[in-house]
Write an enzyme that holds these catalytic residues in place. Sequence first.
Site, PDB file in Angstrom:
ATOM      1  N   CYS A 356       0.818  -1.228   0.000  1.00 12.57           N
ATOM      2  CA  CYS A 356       0.000   0.000   0.000  1.00 12.57           C
ATOM      3  C   CYS A 356       0.845   1.269   0.000  1.00 12.57           C
ATOM      4  O   CYS A 356       0.353   2.332  -0.372  1.00 12.57           O
ATOM      5  CB  CYS A 356      -0.895   0.043   1.230  1.00 12.57           C
ATOM      6  SG  CYS A 356      -1.807  -1.453   1.560  1.00 12.57           S
TER       7      CYS A 356
HETATM    8  O1  KQY Z   1      -4.133   0.718   0.948  1.00 16.65           O
HETATM    9  C1  KQY Z   1      -4.276   0.821   2.129  1.00 16.65           C
HETATM   10  N1  KQY Z   1      -4.338  -0.243   2.864  1.00 16.65           N
HETATM   11  C2  KQY Z   1      -4.406   2.150   2.713  1.00 16.65           C
HETATM   12  C3  KQY Z   1      -5.080   2.234   3.971  1.00 16.65           C
HETATM   13  C4  KQY Z   1      -5.294   3.648   4.331  1.00 16.65           C
HETATM   14  C5  KQY Z   1      -5.461   3.846   5.719  1.00 16.65           C
HETATM   15  C6  KQY Z   1      -5.654   5.257   6.097  1.00 16.65           C
HETATM   16  N2  KQY Z   1      -5.723   5.349   7.469  1.00 16.65           N
END
Ligand code: KQY
Length: 366
Positions: A356
């Site tokens: 991510c």
């Molecule tokens: O892609 C992802 N797992 C992003 C998560 C975003 C979290 C924001 N608090």
Amino acid sequence: MRKLTSTPKQDGFRMPGEFEPHRGTYIIWPERPDNWRNGAKPAQKVFTQVANTIGKYEPVTVIVSDGQYQNARHMLNDYVRVVEMSSDDSWVRDCGATFVVNDQGELRGIDWSFNAWGGLVDGLYFPWDKDDRIASKMCELEGANRYRLDDFVLEGGSIHVDGEGTLMVTEECLLSAGRNPQLTKEEIEKVLCEYLNVEKVLWIKEGIYNDETNGHVDNMCNFVRPGVVALAWTDDENDPQYKRSHEAYEYLSNEVDAKGRKLEIHKILTPTPVLITKAESEGVDAVDGTLPRQVGDRLAASYVNYYTGNGFVAVPVFGDPHDELAIKQLQELYPDRVIEPIYAREILLGGGNIHCITQQVPETRK
Ligand code: KQY
């Protein structure tokens, strides 16, 4: 750089699989104290480790605010490029450009609309306008013209392609009320096929339990190479993840990809449930409009949220008995790449993991 009005499919561009060669990767420096505990200091250490590790294998660019520029420059190795850019948080997989290439060695970017994982319905923070401009700025840095979709919300973590015409997504995310509720599933699929230049969409029902992204596929399942996938798994019938993983397995076992191949599915056991501790919860600033981090909440921990780069795979580990098995399995799946395990609890506490926080730029050499 130009904003294009055609589509990648019309222009002969495709999104390569992540396992194909990269020109480099992007990361955004974490700093917001309502998502990252203790003023983001522990997270900055791990992001540094991720950037320095990836930088051994492919060029890394870290995007950072002016306020954190000197600190990031000081912490990161010299071989990491650091550029000032505004953002709302640090999830470049989701707000960054999705890059596509053609057979002539040209690079272009897709600039999806970003609304912080659900906008005013169930988004994770407000506002998100700086994040929504990141993709366009990345395209400027890469010298890539871009396809902008003003009316279609998508995050990079909600898609995985095999580079040969197949896309994987979850219904839980792409059909959620905070993304594109004005479109039917068929209409969403049409946009995906047109922009990612794929012919087959695999619709896994759900992602990882309690994933605040509404079940991004990148935490659940990944293409190791065309025809081969890694799937997050548990054998514990009492775990709410059990049904999710078993349904995905059942579905994928009965599907074929764009080339008509049956999928080879490798089950990767998830770690023992990871819960937020009191100290971790207390370290996060409470701000209205940002998802709170409460003690005892289960985090969406999964080894499948790994990043595949040039000659290596960066894998999140959690200090869990299953770490070793995941590393061994991934080494078998990627015999020609170095497995780089990184203790990633601090990234997980922010809501995601190594995949991510990274976004690859594919190699464009013919
Ligand atoms: O892609 C992802 N797992 C992003 C998560 C975003 C979290 C924001 N608090």
